[in-house]
Scaffold this motif. Structure first.
Motif, PDB file in Angstrom:
ATOM      1  N   UNK A  47      -7.556  -4.721  13.814  1.00  8.64           N
ATOM      2  CA  UNK A  47      -6.565  -5.851  14.261  1.00  8.64           C
ATOM      3  C   UNK A  47      -5.047  -5.474  13.783  1.00  8.64           C
ATOM      4  N   UNK A  48      -4.173  -5.450  14.848  1.00 11.64           N
ATOM      5  CA  UNK A  48      -2.756  -5.075  14.538  1.00 11.64           C
ATOM      6  C   UNK A  48      -1.971  -6.611  14.554  1.00 11.64           C
ATOM      7  N   UNK A  60      -4.329  -1.547  19.005  1.00 11.27           N
ATOM      8  CA  UNK A  60      -5.909  -1.773  18.805  1.00 11.27           C
ATOM      9  C   UNK A  60      -6.705  -1.061  19.456  1.00 11.27           C
ATOM     10  N   UNK A  61      -6.136  -0.805  20.662  1.00 10.14           N
ATOM     11  CA  UNK A  61      -7.102  -0.016  21.595  1.00 10.14           C
ATOM     12  C   UNK A  61      -6.960   1.468  21.157  1.00 10.14           C
ATOM     13  N   UNK A  76     -11.675  -4.451  19.239  1.00 11.20           N
ATOM     14  CA  UNK A  76     -10.451  -4.924  19.003  1.00 11.20           C
ATOM     15  C   UNK A  76     -10.367  -6.239  18.640  1.00 11.20           C
ATOM     16  N   UNK A  77      -9.540  -6.658  17.732  1.00 13.60           N
ATOM     17  CA  UNK A  77      -9.271  -8.209  17.390  1.00 13.60           C
ATOM     18  C   UNK A  77      -9.154  -9.121  18.651  1.00 13.60           C
ATOM     19  N   UNK A 104     -12.792  -4.388   8.571  1.00 12.48           N
ATOM     20  CA  UNK A 104     -11.598  -4.589   9.645  1.00 12.48           C
ATOM     21  C   UNK A 104     -10.435  -3.643   9.058  1.00 12.48           C
ATOM     22  N   UNK A 105      -9.704  -3.021   9.872  1.00  9.41           N
ATOM     23  CA  UNK A 105      -8.497  -2.243   9.644  1.00  9.41           C
ATOM     24  C   UNK A 105      -7.481  -3.040  10.123  1.00  9.41           C
ATOM     25  N   UNK A 106      -6.611  -3.542   9.235  1.00  8.99           N
ATOM     26  CA  UNK A 106      -5.494  -4.572   9.391  1.00  8.99           C
ATOM     27  C   UNK A 106      -4.297  -3.593   9.398  1.00  8.99           C
TER      28      UNK A 106
END
Length: 181
Positions: A47-48, A60-61, A76-77, A104-106
């Motif tokens: 999640x960017x 995200x990609x 991806x979010x 989740x990677x924020x």
């Protein structure tokens, strides 16, 4: 006697590390919560948290592609919570729970207008990344990284790929990725 707030102290520590770190490609700052030192993840939601959809998609990609190449699942979010629907914190939280991802990677862009970044880091861009455990809904790690090509141009795709490469390396270094045998 003046005291620094925790947030301002953390920001000052990060920017000080930036100056001391020079042009290193390693994270400027990384911290894994001691209570989560044994956490390992194999499936991720990237999640960017950017307003610009094209930037979100690129970052995200790129992150999912890098994790996929390393043998980990990633979504991806934008796929989990499509921008064609109303979005808020609750809908993104629900999407993270539905995704099946373990973490989740924020990705957030550091505020280039902050007094500390303007004074100490010449207002260069940096990223603040949080690793969120989706089951426990807790932050297990945080990373802060300078944009590797700050002031040197570079395409959005190049910047996204650079950050993805460095973030996955940091996750490996901190033993947060599930090891496949």
């Amino acid at each position: 006697m003046a005291t620094l707030s925790t947030a301002r102290f953390a920001a000052l520590a990060v920017t000080s590390a930036v100056l001391l770190g020079g042009c290193s490609t390693a994270p400027v700052y990384d911290f894994v919560d001691p209570a989560h030192r044994d956490a390992r993840y194999d499936g991720f939601l990237a999640y960017a948290a950017f307003e610009d959809l094209a930037l979100r998609a690129a970052f995200e990609r790129a992150l999912c592609a890098r994790l996929y190449d390393a043998g980990h699942a990633c979504e991806t979010m934008l796929a989990a919570a499509p921008p064609t629907r109303e979005q808020d914190a609750a809908s993104r939280h629900a999407a993270s729970r539905r995704s099946g991802a373990q973490a989740t990677l924020l990705i957030n862009l550091a505020d280039t207008r902050s007094p500390e970044r303007a004074a100490l880091a010449q207002a260069r861009p940096a990223y603040e990344i949080s690793v969120l455990d989706n089951q426990q809904q807790t932050v297990v790690a945080r990373f802060a990284m300078e944009a590797s090509d700050a002031g040197h141009g570079g395409s959005v795709a190049d910047r996204a790929n650079s950050l993805a490469r460095r973030l996955v390396a940091a996750l490996e270094r901190e033993s947060l990725l599930f090891e496949r045998r």
